[in-house]
Scaffold this active site. Sequence first.
Site, PDB file in Angstrom:
ATOM      1  N   ASN B  68      -3.962  91.228 -33.520  1.00  0.00           N
ATOM      2  CA  ASN B  68      -5.021  90.970 -32.551  1.00  0.00           C
ATOM      3  C   ASN B  68      -4.885  89.573 -31.988  1.00  0.00           C
ATOM      4  O   ASN B  68      -4.351  88.674 -32.624  1.00  0.00           O
ATOM      5  CB  ASN B  68      -6.409  91.188 -33.161  1.00  0.00           C
ATOM      6  CG  ASN B  68      -6.958  89.936 -33.810  1.00  0.00           C
ATOM      7  OD1 ASN B  68      -7.512  89.049 -33.146  1.00  0.00           O
ATOM      8  ND2 ASN B  68      -6.777  89.825 -35.115  1.00  0.00           N
ATOM      9  N   VAL B  70      -7.812  88.232 -30.120  1.00  0.00           N
ATOM     10  CA  VAL B  70      -9.140  88.192 -29.507  1.00  0.00           C
ATOM     11  C   VAL B  70      -9.449  86.776 -29.018  1.00  0.00           C
ATOM     12  O   VAL B  70      -9.995  86.587 -27.923  1.00  0.00           O
ATOM     13  CB  VAL B  70     -10.215  88.692 -30.503  1.00  0.00           C
ATOM     14  CG1 VAL B  70     -11.610  88.451 -29.956  1.00  0.00           C
ATOM     15  CG2 VAL B  70     -10.006  90.166 -30.799  1.00  0.00           C
ATOM     16  N   LEU B  72     -11.417  84.394 -30.524  1.00  0.00           N
ATOM     17  CA  LEU B  72     -12.766  83.885 -30.817  1.00  0.00           C
ATOM     18  C   LEU B  72     -13.783  84.088 -29.702  1.00  0.00           C
ATOM     19  O   LEU B  72     -14.603  83.214 -29.425  1.00  0.00           O
ATOM     20  CB  LEU B  72     -12.700  82.391 -31.176  1.00  0.00           C
ATOM     21  CG  LEU B  72     -11.988  82.060 -32.492  1.00  0.00           C
ATOM     22  CD1 LEU B  72     -11.875  80.546 -32.654  1.00  0.00           C
ATOM     23  CD2 LEU B  72     -12.710  82.667 -33.679  1.00  0.00           C
ATOM     24  N   ASN B  98     -19.206  82.676 -39.946  1.00  0.00           N
ATOM     25  CA  ASN B  98     -17.843  82.182 -39.820  1.00  0.00           C
ATOM     26  C   ASN B  98     -17.828  81.147 -38.696  1.00  0.00           C
ATOM     27  O   ASN B  98     -18.170  81.446 -37.559  1.00  0.00           O
ATOM     28  CB  ASN B  98     -16.926  83.371 -39.508  1.00  0.00           C
ATOM     29  CG  ASN B  98     -15.465  83.005 -39.372  1.00  0.00           C
ATOM     30  OD1 ASN B  98     -14.990  82.714 -38.279  1.00  0.00           O
ATOM     31  ND2 ASN B  98     -14.749  83.032 -40.467  1.00  0.00           N
ATOM     32  N   CYS B 128      -7.611  80.276 -37.655  1.00  0.00           N
ATOM     33  CA  CYS B 128      -7.484  81.240 -36.562  1.00  0.00           C
ATOM     34  C   CYS B 128      -6.198  80.999 -35.793  1.00  0.00           C
ATOM     35  O   CYS B 128      -6.003  79.932 -35.229  1.00  0.00           O
ATOM     36  CB  CYS B 128      -8.668  81.157 -35.596  1.00  0.00           C
ATOM     37  SG  CYS B 128      -8.505  82.388 -34.287  1.00  0.00           S
ATOM     38  N   LYS B 163     -11.920  79.167 -45.193  1.00  0.00           N
ATOM     39  CA  LYS B 163     -10.999  80.293 -45.007  1.00  0.00           C
ATOM     40  C   LYS B 163      -9.607  79.788 -44.690  1.00  0.00           C
ATOM     41  O   LYS B 163      -9.399  79.081 -43.692  1.00  0.00           O
ATOM     42  CB  LYS B 163     -11.506  81.209 -43.893  1.00  0.00           C
ATOM     43  CG  LYS B 163     -10.667  82.482 -43.751  1.00  0.00           C
ATOM     44  CD  LYS B 163     -11.390  83.512 -42.931  1.00  0.00           C
ATOM     45  CE  LYS B 163     -10.572  84.768 -42.765  1.00  0.00           C
ATOM     46  NZ  LYS B 163     -11.308  85.784 -42.003  1.00  0.00           N
ATOM     47  N   ASN B 190      -6.532  84.718 -43.851  1.00  0.00           N
ATOM     48  CA  ASN B 190      -6.712  85.095 -42.450  1.00  0.00           C
ATOM     49  C   ASN B 190      -5.455  85.869 -42.030  1.00  0.00           C
ATOM     50  O   ASN B 190      -4.608  86.196 -42.863  1.00  0.00           O
ATOM     51  CB  ASN B 190      -6.930  83.840 -41.599  1.00  0.00           C
ATOM     52  CG  ASN B 190      -7.731  84.140 -40.339  1.00  0.00           C
ATOM     53  OD1 ASN B 190      -7.471  85.150 -39.664  1.00  0.00           O
ATOM     54  ND2 ASN B 190      -8.685  83.309 -40.012  1.00  0.00           N
ATOM     55  N   THR B 191      -5.304  86.140 -40.750  1.00  0.00           N
ATOM     56  CA  THR B 191      -4.177  86.961 -40.285  1.00  0.00           C
ATOM     57  C   THR B 191      -2.863  86.168 -40.270  1.00  0.00           C
ATOM     58  O   THR B 191      -2.861  84.948 -40.207  1.00  0.00           O
ATOM     59  CB  THR B 191      -4.449  87.485 -38.872  1.00  0.00           C
ATOM     60  OG1 THR B 191      -4.799  86.370 -38.043  1.00  0.00           O
ATOM     61  CG2 THR B 191      -5.583  88.489 -38.854  1.00  0.00           C
TER      62      THR B 191
END
Lengths: 267, 302
Positions: B68, B70, B72, B98, B128, B163, B190-191
């Site tokens: 993804n 996105v 934020l 978050n 992120c 995170k 996270n990713t």
Amino acid sequence: MIVHRLVTFFFSKAVNVLDLVVKENVRHGDEYALLRLSPVKGRMPEVLPGQFVMVDVPGCRETFLRRPISINYADQRELWLLIRRAGVGTNTLCDLPQGAVISVVMPLGRGFSLDVSGNVLLVGGGVGVAPLLMLGKRFVARGVDVRFLLGARTSTEVLQLDLFRQTGETHVATDDGSLGHHGLVSTHPLLEQGAIDHIACCGPMPMMQAVAHIARQRGINCEVSLENHMACGLGACLCCVEDTVDQGNVCVCKDGPVFNINRLRWT
Amino acid sequence: MDLSVQIGKLRLKNPVMTASGTFGYGEEYADFIDLNRLGGIVVKGTTLLPRQGNPYPRMAETPSGMINAVGLQNKGVEHFVNEIYPRLRNLDTAVVVNVSGSTVEDYVGVCERLAGLKVDAVEINISCPNVKQGGMSFGTNCASAESVVRAVRQVWPGTMIVKLTPNVTNVAEIALAVEAAGADAVSLTNTFLAMAIDVERRRPVLSSVTGGLSGPCIRPIAVRMVWQVACAVSIPIIGIGGIMNGRDVVEFMLAGATAVQIGTANFIDPQATVKAIDFLDDYLTRHKFANARALIGAMELE
Ligand SMILES: Cc1cc2nc3c(=O)[nH]c(=O)nc-3n(C[C@H](O)[C@H](O)[C@H](O)COP(=O)(O)OP(=O)(O)OC[C@H]3O[C@@H](n4cnc5c(N)ncnc54)[C@H](O)[C@@H]3O)c2cc1C
Ligand SMILES: Cc1cc2nc3c(=O)[nH]c(=O)nc-3n(C[C@H](O)[C@H](O)[C@H](O)COP(=O)(O)O)c2cc1C
Ligand code: FES
């Protein structure tokens, strides 16, 4: 929340995960299939024309996410999905045998406006005719004067023609001229000159763009159904966004998939 | 069975939370599950000012996962406080916000705005991969990770979860740094930074070229990282990454996680969280654990 729950319960509209069994798989040529499904238990939830379902493709190693498919027709006992082979997931769905069970999340999204009057034209291209059948039936039930304009590459790919003809006056356009008007739906005389107050349109992007362009020029109210790629279908992941004039990025799965062209930037 | 676990000052009724960005504000799933059954809800990444996110397309499906981008998208902390929070506060589950930002001041600003509310915890997202400035870059070196955590600690007295990004050479090192700077817990992962190319069109699938990989394809790596961090720090760990069901929850807890977050699985099965809680309950009984806390780090070596 509690009030919302009660209301949705009363109308049995609540979104749910349902197991459906394939009662019949009707092939339309090599490329399309109509799946007639019914719930393994219980009844179908109430659905609105233009809403869609998220289907988990069973036994397919290459698909991870569910696939969004429009509701072609639904009543208390049955759900119809009209599917075009576009890749691995839809291929598997088109080949499902009778008796296979699939999991669907439904009903999702906001459908077409039903509160319209005057001359209504429903324009569909290819598998995009899918949501228009139920929409047309709903309009007829409301006493609205509907006509259909269906486009396809060739006569054998005009899907569900008999069902559309049973529902209302139906015009056809084929790219090769094998049936009806020779050319794209957007060049059909009905669109260019007919008396039309409202258009509902679903099909390939270039077709919707052309139809939206004509609607704009002629000042006709027009709604289109978008097919942005989706992950959740629930408005949770924000992957399916469309940039709108009034609210910037909105979820096609939740705010749509049906949009008035006045909200969109590409029309 | 007593499923409760403790994260800083926060008591969770069970270890199963939802992962930020995959569960909206919870309401999106209210038709499918009783939200009050969850251990906690981690809401969407919230920034000081509204963000439109990246242009469409933002998603690529991959084998057993998805990427993804996105970026934020959210309406900013003010909108959260005025419109979203009043609806969430009545839920009988922990609500975790978050928090994301491009600068240290951004993180501080959001946490200051949240400090007056009855928010159960903040999760500081220094991981992120989908924003140009800040985001993951804070989480990829010890000094910048520390600087964010120290600054937030000044304004946020409640439970602070940090995170972490998996896109580092040594995740335990970063975990130790944020622990020293005052974090109450870490969540990971996270990713994973990833990309996909449409070979027919010879173009990247995502508008931002790269994005973040999630789903079961990352789970074995995330489990390994949770285990490495568990060996290093003494604060609680929230395990995240490709959890699809209760079995996977147990796996993360055996590796040392006190709680878990379920993300992408919600897209496939909107009821994945409550099914996982039921499985956990049953597993603990079957294996004669006294409670969920006894499962934390209970993997046996030899
Ligand atoms: C609201 C909505 C309603 C839809 N209704 C129908 C319908 O009634 N009947 C029908 O046959 N199809 C419908 N589609 C399109 C259908 O979802 C895609 O064709 C399907 O997801 C492709 O999956 P696949 O595994 O077969 O293809 P993949 O192998 O995943 O991809 C094959 C090709 O299809 C494209 N594709 C992948 N996902 C989508 C998508 N979501 N939309 C468009 N193209 C995609 C890919 O870019 C690729 O070029 C609808 C889509 C949406 C968003
Ligand atoms: C669509 C999407 C949006 C996400 N948004 C955020 C976010 O805003 N903040 C954040 O910290 N993590 C975000 N994540 C990461 C998840 O919270 C989670 O860490 C990651 O997806 C791995 O877990 P999973 O494999 O269970 O999904 C997002 C993930 C996805 C798939
Ligand atoms: S598909 Fe997830 S928000 Fe639309």
